[in-house]
Design an enzyme around this catalytic site. Sequence first.
Site: not given
Length: 351
Positions: A133, A185, A220, A244
Amino acid sequence: MPQTPAVKTPARIPATLIPGDGIGPEIVDAALAALDALGAPFEWDRQIAGLEGVKSAGDPLPAATLASIRRTRLALKGPLETPSAGGYRSSNVRLREEFQLYANLRPALTIVPGGRFDNIDLVVVRENLEGLYIGHEHYIKIDDDPHAVAMATGVNTRQGSRRLLEFAFTHAVATGRKKVTIVHKANIMKALTGIFLETGLELYERKFKGKFVLETVIIDACAMKLVLNPWQFDVLVTTNLFGDILSDLVAGLVGGLGMTPGGNIGADAAIFEAVHGSAPDIAGKGIANPTALLLAAAMMLDHCRLQDKAARLRAAISAALNVDNVKTGDLGGKSTTAEFTRALVARINNS
Ligand code: NAD
């Protein structure tokens, strides 16, 4: 919530107010009406940023706005517009960096029952300063295409991960939460998000073991599980970009973006805001739901150790929505922002 910065409760509390862009001024008016009715002792210093900053001062984050927050260390902020794919850098990101607001606390609680999901009570704790980000990006020109290749660099540090995870774990203990889930992740971005996961597991073993259950989940799968069975989660702690996205997802579980507040919290400053943006599609129509910003104002009251006023505000919001049935369009009602604000203020005055 943990009172990270040592905020006292003097007779008057200086605070910066940034109405912001789009629906910002409309929902900020509602928040001010509620805080006035509560007799909240904020001494507002009104400042501009975002698109309004560009229009009025030629700067999306004018020096006067920064100076104000440097003085007050406390702000209530409406949403700030950021152009997509080009234009100026996000004033929100710059504010978080400037005041080292490393923790983004985003609770999602069902206030209006009977929606698609009931009895939701989740907290997303998002790392606010690192990761993909940070916007360290560039294009590489090939032949006559200046945007032939786009590249981004993500940065997560051990120290940055640890302080955020420590904030999240401490918050979980202080608020009696039973479970914390680290969302990552690390199967693919083994270094970038692996460092966050590894730091969280190490911190839990060393300092928090037994105080709550710690689980880990890949982003996910987490998104799917949140939609199938959100009640299995309690506190979700994650890196900046995933946080986010997940905070908008959990907003969807409690009635949409009009219902979720956020606190950007650092060691010695805090900025409270709604999770949502400036909603340009409904700006100026007087139909925005001010609840998210009102809940952010309640977080700000808690932060300033004005828990009684925060509790009165939350109770009045619930009564206006559920008992008086005054709801804006996003919640399936027909009321305007002003009608909701009137019902809310009446509820506060009677509390
Ligand atoms: P958005 O959150 O502004 O709007 C998404 C959708 O939700 C829109 O349909 C909007 O009408 C609706 N919505 C949002 N808040 C609402 C409310 N209070 N009441 C009723 N409906 C509401 O997201 P976007 O359209 O992707 O972004 C618009 C701008 O806001 C962009 O410039 C973006 O960069 C900025 N933004 C700012 C912040 C912030 O200041 N913290 C956060 C997110 C987006």
